[in-house]
Enzyme design. Structure first.
Site: not given
Lengths: 245, 437
Positions: A138, A151
């Site tokens: 990501s 995250y």
């Protein structure tokens, strides 16, 4: 050449789009995840669209005992084995701040679970001397931001892992692509505030397959995220820590 | 499930809604939604008016539930989730010798929408409506799954086919596919000089697929001139799909003004040689002529447009001619005007088709067009015909029961299925469809 793909986290919309594209070229698909009822529906869809094999298989990033049977199933197919990793979880940062043990689940789902599976799968791929790993990271992993650093940290760990795995497997002809999507129109981002330049899952899947074909190492998708993240990474830490991006 | 607050519109963009949308990606999420916060289901928003809008309320976007669940080559029955696009289904199966027996004018319509509007295609005179080929529907009512079909829960089935989503959320359906020779179509185009000529050409056609394009700006002796397209499915080598194009912005208001449309229509008419012509095309071209131009609705500018579509019985052909006269005299029509002869086939209580002639014309959203459409609606009802809910954005409740004689039977089923009115949409409210008469 016959190809069999393990798709981890196959219920996600990005994974579905990739599975569909692979089905269209006749690949075999092992659709792995927790929601077997849902995976069976995707498997049926892939078969209708041309997959030579499509099976729903239980996989839970937090239950390592589910890993070996999945790998064994893949090894029963001849030809090349490939894998695409879509697993990950993103609770709100505020939730993690309030309940620190949540961090472990995030790390297991987004980093250590899939990394351990790839670690177990690597020898089989080395032995066959080919195949591709598409690891979805990501842009959140490129820098720890105040709104999403649990995250982001897990994804950063996964990026580093993939980088090392790439070096190891390159020696035996296996290619590893690190995929860093920006905002993608999925259930994870549906209705979130502050989304912009949102890409469709089909676009991301097409970018991933093109990257595999061209043996790219690290891609951003859509491509302009490379430039956005270049700027974000260049902001000096004394300033960055005051920003709320 | 997170809800997204957003503005959305029908294809005509004249009517808008602001509301909260959920977009489930798994059946389990859909079931949860249906149990906890029942709301009408919407798809690709290809219907023109407000049949898929719920202003100030919630709706469930079904487009991510788009998987083919199984196909039985013995029976030709395919099971699909409601969000599958009909064009996608056609492309996936045509090369293997199967095709959806009924396809509407756009491939972007979802199967759920095809059922809920009981759509028809250019072969209605042969194949009937979409709902007549549905073998089974899995309906969700407050989180409970119910299986219905033409024999099983037949009343509820007939209230669901063409039922505008008022009986529950269609989760999946089994469709009886039709064997086909291939994925190409032999298309014959002929110029038709006037109204009488068009009716007799439509009456006399022996083709499986037949539709007329009408120059709705032509008047006097040329009234009703146009081009008849007749098609048959065949096999052959497809030259490939070609690239889709995009209308990148809202066109200015004069883009579809009277003089532009008249000039365009005249050229379009002469495009086909006087002696006619026959060509072989990929199946998608004649089925979905406008799908390659994405967002073509933007050609009408930000104010959007209305489509008027009615069907009148065969005996009402003269009324239809008078309607076309009014349209031609108004100078308001756009190039998109279609005439077709329909058969009797219909699948549900509120289905649109009836044996007769159907006329569909687009109008830019302007006060004069709104007044004209009101007149056309009254003329349709007077002629014993009806208007099509999938297209309508302007009608009032007054004459609905007259146009749809099975309305009461539909209402009885709907009241059982959704007593709280959780599935009501803007069109259902506007036309008072859930109120007894």
């Amino acid at each position: 050449m016959k190809e069999t793909w393990i798709i981890l986290g196959a219920s996600s919309s990005m994974a579905r789009a990739l599975a569909r594209a692979l089905a269209g070229r006749g690949a075999g698909l092992l659709l792995a995840g927790r929601d077997l009822e849902d995976l069976r529906r995707t498997a049926a869809d892939c078969l209708a669209r041309g997959a030579s094999l499509a099976e729903a298989i239980r996989f839970d990033a937090r239950r390592p005992e589910t890993f070996a049977p999945l790998i064994a199933r893949a090894e029963r197919e001849d030809g090349m084995i490939s894998a695409a990793v879509f697993v990950g979880s993103m609770p709100e940062q505020a939730a993690v701040d309030a309940d620190p043990p949540l961090l472990e689940g995030v790390v297991q789902d987004s980093f250590t679970g899939p990394a351990r599976l790839l670690q177990m799968l690597a020898p089989a791929m080395e032995a066959r001397g080919g195949g591709t790993i598409l690891g979805v990271g990501s842009v959140a992993g490129d820098r720890g931001r105040v709104g999403n650093y649990a995250y982001g940290a897990a994804k950063a760990g996964f990026h580093t892992y993939l980088s090392g795995l790439r070096s190891r497997l390159a020696r035996s002809g296996v290619h590893v692509v690190t995929v860093k999507p920006g905002f993608v129109d999925t259930a994870m981002t549906w209705g979130l505030e502050g989304m912009f330049l949102v890409a469709s899952p089909e676009k991301v899947a097409a970018d991933m397959l093109r990257a595999a074909e061209r043996r790219r190492n690290v891609i951003y998708t859509p491509f302009f995220w490379r430039w956005i993240m270049l700027i974000i990474r260049a902001i000096p830490e004394p300033l960055f820590k005051r920003l709320s991006i | 499930m997170r809800w997204k607050e957003t503005e959305y519109t029908g294809w005509g963009r004249a009517l808008r809604a602001r509301g909260r949308l959920a977009r489930p990606e798994r059946l389990s999420t859909l079931i949860e939604l249906s149990a906890e916060s029942p709301a009408p289901a919407i798809g690709m928003l290809r219907s023109y008016g407000d049949v898929a809008l719920n202003s100030g309320g919630r709706a469930i976007d079904m487009t991510r539930l788009d998987r083919i669940l199984g196909f039985d080559p013995e029976s030709g029955i395919v099971e699909v989730e409601a969000g599958v696009n009909i064009g996608d289904l056609g492309l996936t199966f045509a090369a293997r010798g199967w095709i959806p027996p009924v396809m509407p004018g756009t491939g972007f319509a979802t199967i759920g929408g095809c059922i809920a509007n009981d759509v028809h295609g250019k072969n209605h005179h042969v194949a009937g409506s979409f709902g007549q080929h549905v073998a089974e529907i899995t309906l969700l009512q407050n989180g409970r799954r119910k299986t219905i079909g033409p024999e099983r829960n037949a009343g509820l089935f007939r209230a669901t086919v063409g039922g505008l989503g008022q009986t529950g959320v269609i989760a999946s359906a089994k469709i009886r596919m039709m064997p086909c020779k291939g994925d190409m179509m032999v298309l014959t185009e002929r110029r038709i000089d006037d109204w009488e000529g068009f009716l007799s050409a439509l009456d006399g056609t022996r083709a499986d697929y037949a539709v007329g394009w009408i120059d709705a700006t032509a008047r006097g002796g040329a009234l009703g001139r146009g081009i008849l397209e007749e098609g048959e499915i065949t096999s052959g080598i497809s030259p490939g799909r070609g690239r889709a194009r995009e209308v990148p912005f809202d066109a200015p208001h004069w883009a579809l003004s009277g003089p532009v449309v008249r000039a365009f229509n005249a050229a379009y008419f002469r495009r086909v040689p006087a002696a006619g012509r026959t060509s072989v095309k990929p199946i998608t071209a004649p089925f979905f002529p406008l799908d390659r131009l994405h967002n073509w609705n933007r050609l009408y500018g930000r104010r959007g447009f209305h489509q008027f579509q009615c069907v009148v019985p065969l005996a009402g052909a003269d009324s239809l001619r008078r309607m076309l006269e009014r349209i031609a005299d108004s100078g308001l029509a756009s190039p998109l005007a279609v005439l077709k002869r329909m058969g009797e086939g219909r699948g549900g209580y509120l289905s649109f088709p009836m044996e007769g002639y159907t006329l569909a014309v687009d109008f830019p959203n302007r006060p004069a067009a709104v007044t004209l459409i009101g007149k056309l609606e009254r003329m349709s009802a007077d002629a014993g015909g009806r208007i099509y809910f999938a297209k309508d954005s302007l009608a009032g409740p007054e004459r609905v029961a007259e146009m749809y004689p099975d309305h009461q039977r539909w209402l009885k089923e709907v009241r059982k299925a959704d007593p709280e009115g959780a599935l009501i949409t803007d069109l259902v409210r506007r036309l008072g469809l859930r109120e007894a008469r």
